[in-house]
Structure formats: C-alpha cells, structure tokens
Design a protein around this motif. Structure first.
Motif, mmCIF file in Angstrom:
data_model
loop_
_atom_site.group_PDB
_atom_site.id
_atom_site.type_symbol
_atom_site.label_atom_id
_atom_site.label_comp_id
_atom_site.label_asym_id
_atom_site.label_seq_id
_atom_site.Cartn_x
_atom_site.Cartn_y
_atom_site.Cartn_z
ATOM 1 N N ALA A 142 7.240 10.953 3.203
ATOM 2 C CA ALA A 142 8.678 10.837 2.989
ATOM 3 C C ALA A 142 9.139 11.616 1.760
ATOM 4 O O ALA A 142 10.341 11.745 1.508
ATOM 5 N N MET A 143 8.178 12.113 0.952
ATOM 6 C CA MET A 143 8.538 12.867 -0.261
ATOM 7 C C MET A 143 9.103 14.228 0.147
ATOM 8 O O MET A 143 8.520 14.948 0.955
ATOM 9 N N ARG A 144 10.239 14.615 -0.471
ATOM 10 C CA ARG A 144 10.895 15.893 -0.216
ATOM 11 C C ARG A 144 11.065 16.657 -1.549
ATOM 12 O O ARG A 144 11.623 16.105 -2.514
ATOM 13 N N SER A 145 10.539 17.917 -1.560
ATOM 14 C CA SER A 145 10.696 18.784 -2.743
ATOM 15 C C SER A 145 10.494 20.245 -2.307
ATOM 16 O O SER A 145 10.137 20.522 -1.149
ATOM 17 N N GLN A 146 10.707 21.212 -3.233
ATOM 18 C CA GLN A 146 10.509 22.619 -2.899
ATOM 19 C C GLN A 146 9.046 23.010 -2.912
ATOM 20 O O GLN A 146 8.687 24.067 -2.420
ATOM 21 N N ALA A 147 8.155 22.123 -3.399
ATOM 22 C CA ALA A 147 6.725 22.392 -3.428
ATOM 23 C C ALA A 147 6.090 21.913 -2.138
ATOM 24 O O ALA A 147 6.647 21.102 -1.397
ATOM 25 N N THR A 148 4.910 22.445 -1.906
ATOM 26 C CA THR A 148 4.142 22.061 -0.718
ATOM 27 C C THR A 148 3.020 21.132 -1.162
ATOM 28 O O THR A 148 2.349 21.362 -2.164
ATOM 29 N N ALA A 149 2.810 20.045 -0.380
ATOM 30 C CA ALA A 149 1.782 19.037 -0.701
ATOM 31 C C ALA A 149 0.492 19.381 -0.008
ATOM 32 O O ALA A 149 0.470 19.695 1.191
ATOM 33 N N TYR A 150 -0.576 19.345 -0.762
ATOM 34 C CA TYR A 150 -1.910 19.570 -0.218
ATOM 35 C C TYR A 150 -2.805 18.373 -0.594
ATOM 36 O O TYR A 150 -2.608 17.726 -1.621
ATOM 37 N N TYR A 151 -3.821 18.082 0.246
ATOM 38 C CA TYR A 151 -4.759 16.980 0.000
ATOM 39 C C TYR A 151 -6.185 17.499 0.004
ATOM 40 O O TYR A 151 -6.538 18.359 0.813
ATOM 41 N N HIS A 152 -6.990 16.897 -0.859
ATOM 42 C CA HIS A 152 -8.418 17.168 -0.857
ATOM 43 C C HIS A 152 -9.070 16.270 0.199
ATOM 44 O O HIS A 152 -8.969 15.041 0.099
ATOM 45 N N PRO A 153 -9.709 16.846 1.190
ATOM 46 C CA PRO A 153 -10.259 16.014 2.290
ATOM 47 C C PRO A 153 -11.223 14.932 1.810
ATOM 48 O O PRO A 153 -11.221 13.817 2.327
ATOM 49 N N GLY A 154 -12.063 15.220 0.840
ATOM 50 C CA GLY A 154 -13.028 14.210 0.370
ATOM 51 C C GLY A 154 -12.354 12.975 -0.185
ATOM 52 O O GLY A 154 -12.688 11.841 0.168
ATOM 53 N N LEU A 155 -11.392 13.222 -1.065
ATOM 54 C CA LEU A 155 -10.662 12.076 -1.639
ATOM 55 C C LEU A 155 -9.807 11.382 -0.587
ATOM 56 O O LEU A 155 -9.598 10.159 -0.635
ATOM 57 N N PHE A 156 -9.301 12.181 0.356
ATOM 58 C CA PHE A 156 -8.505 11.605 1.444
ATOM 59 C C PHE A 156 -9.344 10.607 2.243
ATOM 60 O O PHE A 156 -8.938 9.463 2.501
ATOM 61 N N ILE A 157 -10.548 11.031 2.617
ATOM 62 C CA ILE A 157 -11.433 10.127 3.388
ATOM 63 C C ILE A 157 -11.862 8.933 2.534
ATOM 64 O O ILE A 157 -11.942 7.795 3.000
ATOM 65 N N LEU A 158 -12.115 9.171 1.247
ATOM 66 C CA LEU A 158 -12.489 8.072 0.345
ATOM 67 C C LEU A 158 -11.392 7.029 0.268
ATOM 68 O O LEU A 158 -11.665 5.806 0.245
ATOM 69 N N SER A 159 -10.143 7.485 0.218
ATOM 70 C CA SER A 159 -9.031 6.528 0.158
ATOM 71 C C SER A 159 -8.991 5.660 1.414
ATOM 72 O O SER A 159 -8.698 4.456 1.356
ATOM 73 N N ILE A 160 -9.293 6.268 2.567
ATOM 74 C CA ILE A 160 -9.306 5.489 3.813
ATOM 75 C C ILE A 160 -10.438 4.468 3.775
ATOM 76 O O ILE A 160 -10.279 3.293 4.169
ATOM 77 N N MET A 161 -11.612 4.888 3.281
ATOM 78 C CA MET A 161 -12.733 3.960 3.173
ATOM 79 C C MET A 161 -12.420 2.813 2.214
ATOM 80 O O MET A 161 -12.801 1.659 2.451
ATOM 81 N N ILE A 162 -11.729 3.162 1.119
ATOM 82 C CA ILE A 162 -11.312 2.102 0.172
ATOM 83 C C ILE A 162 -10.373 1.133 0.859
ATOM 84 O O ILE A 162 -10.452 -0.101 0.659
ATOM 85 N N ALA A 163 -9.459 1.668 1.683
ATOM 86 C CA ALA A 163 -8.515 0.798 2.394
ATOM 87 C C ALA A 163 -9.261 -0.157 3.320
ATOM 88 O O ALA A 163 -8.962 -1.367 3.384
ATOM 89 N N ILE A 164 -10.260 0.378 4.047
ATOM 90 C CA ILE A 164 -11.037 -0.471 4.959
ATOM 91 C C ILE A 164 -11.856 -1.506 4.169
ATOM 92 O O ILE A 164 -11.919 -2.695 4.517
ATOM 93 N N GLY A 165 -12.488 -1.043 3.060
ATOM 94 C CA GLY A 165 -13.275 -1.974 2.248
ATOM 95 C C GLY A 165 -12.429 -3.060 1.624
ATOM 96 O O GLY A 165 -12.819 -4.245 1.580
ATOM 97 N N ALA A 166 -11.227 -2.652 1.127
ATOM 98 C CA ALA A 166 -10.332 -3.658 0.552
ATOM 99 C C ALA A 166 -9.874 -4.650 1.611
ATOM 100 O O ALA A 166 -9.743 -5.860 1.349
ATOM 101 N N SER A 167 -9.630 -4.176 2.832
ATOM 102 C CA SER A 167 -9.220 -5.068 3.921
ATOM 103 C C SER A 167 -10.333 -6.052 4.264
ATOM 104 O O SER A 167 -10.087 -7.247 4.481
ATOM 105 N N LEU A 168 -11.580 -5.547 4.328
ATOM 106 C CA LEU A 168 -12.706 -6.437 4.621
ATOM 107 C C LEU A 168 -12.873 -7.481 3.526
ATOM 108 O O LEU A 168 -13.083 -8.674 3.806
ATOM 109 N N ALA A 169 -12.766 -7.031 2.264
ATOM 110 C CA ALA A 169 -12.875 -7.986 1.154
ATOM 111 C C ALA A 169 -11.774 -9.027 1.214
ATOM 112 O O ALA A 169 -11.999 -10.227 0.960
ATOM 113 N N ALA A 170 -10.564 -8.567 1.536
ATOM 114 C CA ALA A 170 -9.439 -9.502 1.619
ATOM 115 C C ALA A 170 -9.661 -10.537 2.711
ATOM 116 O O ALA A 170 -9.405 -11.740 2.528
ATOM 117 N N LEU A 171 -10.131 -10.098 3.896
ATOM 118 C CA LEU A 171 -10.370 -11.032 4.996
ATOM 119 C C LEU A 171 -11.462 -12.045 4.643
ATOM 120 O O LEU A 171 -11.328 -13.245 4.907
#
Length: 738
Positions: free
Chosen positions: A147-176
């Motif tokens: 949803a972020m809008r600016s004149q710059a282009t957003a890029y992601y590092h795939p490794g950190l991107f996948i790590l964030s997803i794993m953190i989300a899954i791990g945090a969900s498992l811990a929460a459950l």
C-alpha cells in the motif's frame, strides 16, 4: 519478480540506482510493540474464555471477539510500525490495499481462534494451523507494504523475505501452543504466565515486521529529483491508532474479565444449587432413615409418633375415635435362635406385608417399633372395628410361611387402646395398648385384649412395688428370711433349713414371694435379690453356729437369671468367707428349666460351685424336663420332688407310683431325695416306707423367722421316731395346716 508493484529480485541494478537511507522512529516502534503485546494478551484471554464457555453461542461470540482483538492488534502494530518508517522522500499509503491487509489479518486471526476453540489440540493440528496463520500474517504484512506509494521503487532481499515468513509461521506455532497451554488455569501465577507469554509473542510478531522491513529497500534512478517529504502527522496518527486499539483491546479484556466473574458466579450458583439439591436429597434420605424402618420400609417409632400426634390433634378438634393396636409376634425369638437373624429378618418382612395387607386403606398407619413389635393406628366409629381388624390380622398371620426350607405358622398377641376413652395423649394411649398387649401374652398369647382401668391400676401397683423393692434392697429394710425345717428321716432330726424370703411392706404388710418375685424378675432386680438372700443366709448360718446349731445346713433358691451369671461362683465364695461359714453348710437349689437353658455353660458353673464345697439341689423335679441324660452329667447332691406329686397321696395311685419311681431313680444316680409339701401323716408314712431321705412341709412347721427357730427345732428333734410324727400331726395340726 513483481507483485502488487513490488519487485522481488535478488540484486538491484548495477548502475543507475540510488539506495535511500531510511530510519524508524523509536517511540513509534516501542508503541507498536506495546500494541502487539496487548493483542497477544487479549488473544490468550479470549482463548481461555472460549474454553470455559459452556454454550456454543458464547463460544462463537468469544471466538469473533478474540479474532478481532488479534487482527486489530497485529494490523495496528504493522500500521504503527509503518508510520515509524521514515524515508527521505514523500511517502503515502493506498487506503483500499491497507484495508485489504486488515481483512487478511482478520481471516488469519479467525483461523487462529477457531483452532484454539477445539476441545483437544495436538501438535500436528497446531503445525498445520500455524502454517496457514503464519502465511496469512506474512501476507497481511506484505500487502500492507504494497500500500506504500512513493517515487522510489521497492525491492526485497529474498533471504530475509523467506526468513520473515518462517518467523511468522514460528510465531504462530508458538502462539497456538502457549494459548492452548494457558487456556486452563487460575490465580495470580497463571496471569503472570500469560503476561510473560504475551511479551514473547509480541516480540515474535515484531520480529516478523522488522525482518520484513530489513528485507525492504527503496531505490531511485540516478539523477532523479527527490520529492522532499512534507510535514506529516505520523506520530499523532500512530498515537491515535494505538490508543483506539488499546481501548478496544482493553474493553474486550474487561468484558472477558466480567464474563469470567459472572461465569464464576454462575458456577458458584450451580454449585450452591447442586449442594442444595444434595442437601435436599440428604435431608430426604435422613428423613427416610429417621422416620422409616430400613428392613420393612414401614414407619418407625419416630415417624409413627409424628403422624400419631397430628391425627390426635385433628381428632381432638374435630371429634371422633382412634384405636392403637400394639402387636407382638409370639415366640419370635425362637426363629432367630434356631434359624438365624437373617431368616428372622426375612420373616419380619413377610409379616410386615401381612399386616400391611390387613389394614383398610392408606389412612391406617402401620409402623414397626423395633424387634418383632408393630403398631397400627386406625380411625374408627366403634370399638368393634378395632376388634375386627385385630382378628383379621391374627387370621392373616396364621397363613403358612415358607422360610429356610421350612413351612411355619406364626401367631401374634395384640393389645388395643381407644381414644378418647383410654387416654388423651400419644404416650398414654401407647402405654395402655402395651399394657393390654401384656395381658394378651399372660393369657396364653395368640389373642387380643382391650385396655381396661384395672390393667392400669395393676401396672401402677407393680411400678410402685418395683420402686419400693429397689429402696428395700438399697437400704436393707423390710426384707427378711424365714426358714422351714427339713427332717432327715434316717436320724429323725432336722438337718436342713430352706430359706424363704419375705417382705414386710410399709403399706401392704407382710408379703409372700409370689407378690414380688415376678416384679423383680421383670425389672432386673432378681440377681440383686438373690445376692441379698445369699449374704443373709450365710450370716444366719454364722448365727446358728454361735447358738450351737453348727450342724444345720441352709438351702437357698437360685433363679435362672442368677444361674446364668458367671460371677455367681465368686459371689458365693465371698459371702461364705465374709460370714466365716463352711461351704458344706450351704446348699443351692436350682430349677430344671434354669439348668436346661444352656447346659454347657451351666455345667461349668455348677462344677465351680461344687468345687467350693457347696451342695447342689435340683428343685421342683418332675415339673420340667426330667431328663436322665442331663441329670447324670450334672454335679448334683439332692433331688427335690415337687409338692404337686404329694398333695393327692394316698388317694392318687398314679402319683404314688411316680414318687416311688423318682426315689428309685434318684438313688440309682446317688442322689438324696427331699419331698416338699408334706402335710399329712399318711404322706409322711408313705415317703418313709419308700426310702425318701428328707421331708419338708407344714406337717413339721411353717416357715418361721430365725428368732423363733430354736424352740421349734428342739420340739421336733426331741420326739421319738415311733410316735412323734403322729403326735405332731395331732398337736400341731391346727397351727401347721392353717
């Protein structure tokens, strides 16, 4: 790769790109963490409420509230985190995509709460759900980033991107897992554990966000004109969102707390209601136990008395008659003694049914008072109704009963009292019915009697006599011993005396034993009376020795109840020692019925008494069992023929033959024979001719007190054998026979 305008590439372009240096506002980051922790605590609290909710509707409500708290908290944390992001260019957010991220967060949160609402949750279920929930939360994060809008282009590092997803899954498992573990528990320590878990889960969610932000880069083409950021209100907006989210979460937690208290109150009320129900059941059980007989399920004495009092009060005010029927099963003790108490209980159940079936309606009250005693209370118009019911019960009782392989017929004795003629109170009517019952028993049993005034007068007299007899024994006043001489036919000398008790009553005058012995036996005084006779007779033996009559023996009677006491031997020994009397001068007379009560125990006691040197005599022989098998086993010295066999001699040839047979039998068993009740010279002459050893009766002398004994003994002993008896009969006929 590009999705929603976001470039997912491993590397940026080698030239023509300028990486923007971005920072975060520490205050808003801390505020985002606070919101995340609050949402996690609310989630744990809602999971607990879902687990404790008993109704499905309540579970659904708390599931949606929990999903709202979790989704709002995560989304607010992400939104505040994005507000904390500060770039050197102008940045704004696309509202529809921002709201779409909120919807995604709500879906993931609902799935989390749905998973936590399962009754049982194993690790595999947690893993499956945590993958979906983690992907949902990561999607929410990256959609929000889109949803972020600016004149710059957003890029992601795939490794950190996948790590964030794993953190989300791990945090969900811990929460459950934590929520599943903490959804049961009470107390302050449980709340502290929830707070600690909330801090950990909040840190996990923040890790997801900032790992995603670490994977994020903004790049501008070289030479691009930077659009300077305008004045923004990120701090104010972040505070507003945080305050609103915290207020909503706080309201939900407060509602959960209030619901928890209400649920505890409901549980307390249910527990109280359950306790009240149990108390009612216990009260009913106690009432059943207190007012009903456990064996026959009839009313017991307490229950009967309560209904009796109510009916009596009703009849007192409304008028009418009541009858109390007191029943006692005849010879019921023999059933318990022969077949056992279990058989006796079964018989009582059958008899209770017989009695219950004999009454007219439910208005008639039937109760078991204990043992084999029953009581019936009926309404009636005349006394014949009570008589008819009693006769109906007696007829029903005679029906044969199969018990323990035996066919038996029982009978009952009944006493009846009628209100208001025979009494005005429960106690008086019951007592009078009991008196009538004893009249039925005395009349031979298997009969009925109505109460009459003379029964009450006799009962009052017996009660008064009992009290006065107790006083006489306690104070040693009024009681005295009279002695009747027993003549030895071989020596023509008096060698024994029979001690006979008398009572100089202060009101009724001189009383013979038949006036008070029955009262003593019925009220437990007979053993005390026998002990008094024993001590008095031993004392008189000592006095006779001092008067020069140390050769005389005294025979005392022993009741069956006294003979059943193990202490009798010790009491005899003590009485002899206290009076300083030789044991052979004392003779104990016992009846056949007393000997046959418990032959094994009686034999042991008699042997102990004989070992002391005391003589033993069987009294009233011929009126009881007259068993030779028992006689040869007992350590007896003397056999005493009952007066009933003598009184018709010489007129009755049959009695003469019986007496001859008894004398021969006794001598065969090496027993001496005493015949009592001798009143005529012909009787004396017959006994002397047929070898009787001793005679006793009015022909010799009436019973006399010790003070008058010496002259009578001298007169009897001075006569010669050839003519003294005839002279005695002529000279003393008037005084002896009257």
């Amino acid at each position: 790769m590009e999705w929603l305008g976001l470039h997912f590439t491993t590397e940026l372009a080698e030239s023509g790109q300028v990486i923007l240096q971005c920072v975060h506002d520490p205050f808003l980051v801390l505020l985002a963490y606070l919101v995340a922790c609050a949402s996690c605590f609310a989630t744990l609290d809602m999971a607990e409420r879902i687990n404790h909710a008993q109704k499905p509707a309540s579970q659904r409500l708390w599931r949606w509230i929990g999903a709202g708290c979790l989704a709002g908290g995560i989304w607010a944390m992400h939104f505040i985190g994005m507000l904390a992001f500060q770039a050197p260019i102008d940045v704004h957010y696309h509202l529809p995509i921002t709201l779409l991220s909120l919807l995604i967060a709500l879906c993931a949160s609902w799935l989390a709460m749905h998973t936590l609402s399962l009754p049982t949750l194993n690790f595999r279920q947690c893993c499956k759900a945590s993958i979906i929930i983690g992907l949902g939360i990561a999607t929410m994060h990256y959609v929000g980033m889109a949803a972020m809008r600016s004149q710059a282009t957003a890029y992601y590092h795939p490794g950190l991107f996948i790590l964030s997803i794993m953190i989300a899954i791990g945090a969900s498992l811990a929460a459950l897992l934590l929520a599943s573990y903490l959804r049961n528990g009470l107390g302050i320590f449980h709340q502290l554990r929830k707070c600690a878990a909330s801090l950990v889960l909040g840190a996990g969610i923040m890790s997801l966000h900032f790992t995603g932000m670490a994977a994020f880069d903004l790049a501008l083409p070289t030479g691009s004109q930077l659009t300077q950021p305008g004045e923004n209100n990120h701090l104010q907006l972040g505070l507003t969102v945080a305050v609103m989210t915290l207020l909503i979460i706080g309201s939900c937690i407060s509602a959960a707390l209030a619901d928890k208290k209400l649920q505890h109150k409901d549980r307390d009320l249910l527990r109280v209601n359950s306790l009240l129900t149990q108390l009612d059941q216990a009260r009913m059980s106690l009432q059943q136990v207190a007012h009903y007989d456990a064996l026959t399920n009839l009313l017991n004495r307490r229950g009967f008395n309560q209904l009796f009092a109510e009916k009596l009060l009703e009849r007192t005010h409304a008028g009418g008659m009541l009858a109390v029927l007191f029943l006692d099963i005849d010879h019921f003790k023999r059933i318990n003694d022969s077949l056992g108490h279990d058989a006796g209980d079964e018989l009582l159940k059958v008899l209770a049914r017989h009695i219950k079936s004999s009454v007219r309606s439910h208005d008639d009250v039937v109760a078991r008072f204990g043992g084999d005693e029953f009581c019936i209370l009926i309404d009636l118009h005349d006394r014949d109704e009570a008589r008819q019911m009693a006769q109906r019960i007696m007829l029903k009782m005679k029906e044969p009963i199969e018990l323990s392989g035996r066919r038996m017929v029982m009978t009952t004795s009944i006493g009846i009292s009628v209100f208001p003629e025979d009494g005005k109170t429960c106690e008086e009517l019951l007592k009078n019915a009991d008196l009538a019952l004893y009249q039925s028993k005395d009349g031979g049993r298997n009969g009925l009697n109505f109460f009459s005034a003379n029964l009450k007068a006799r009962a009052m007299l017996e009660l008064q006599m009992e009290e006065e007899l107790r006083h006489a024994l306690r104070e040693d006043t009024g009681l005295m011993l009279y002695y009747q001489p027993i003549l030895d036919l071989k020596t023509d000398q008096v060698s024994k005396l029979e001690a006979l008790i008398r009572w100089q009553h202060p009101v009724h005058g001189f009383l013979a034993p038949d006036r008070f012995i029955g009262i003593a036996e019925a009220n437990g005084l007979i053993t005390e009376l026998d002990n008094w006779v024993l001590r008095k007779a031993c004392a008189d033996l000592g006095e006779l020795a001092r008067q020069g009559c140390g050769h005389l023996k005294i025979a005392i009677n022993c009741s069956p109840l006294t003979l059943a006491r193990e202490e009798l031997s010790d009491e005899i020994s003590l009485a002899l020692r206290s009076a300083g009397v030789e044991p052979h001068r004392l003779e104990l007379e016992v009846t056949e019925s007393a000997l046959m009560g418990n032959i094994a125990e009686t034999l042991v006691l008699l042997q102990q008494i004989r070992a002391l040197g005391v003589s033993l005599s069987i009294d009233d022989f011929g009126t009881g069992y007259s068993s030779l098998a028992y006689l040869k086993r007992l350590p007896l010295n003397t056999l005493k023929i009952d007066r009933s066999f003598i009184q018709d001699i010489p007129k009755s040839t049959q009695d003469m033959e019986i007496v001859q047979a008894i004398i021969v039998m006794a001598h065969t068993l090496h027993l001496e024979v005493v015949t009592e009740g001798v009143e005529t010279f012909e009787q004396y002459q017959f006994l002397e001719c047929h070898g009787c050893d001793f005679v006793q009766g009015y022909l010799l002398s009436r019973p006399i007190p010790l003070t008058e004994l010496q002259p009578v003994l001298n007169e009897i002993n001075q006569r010669k054998h050839s003519y003294s008896v005839r002279r005695l009969g002529l000279a003393h006929g008037t005084s002896a026979l009257t």
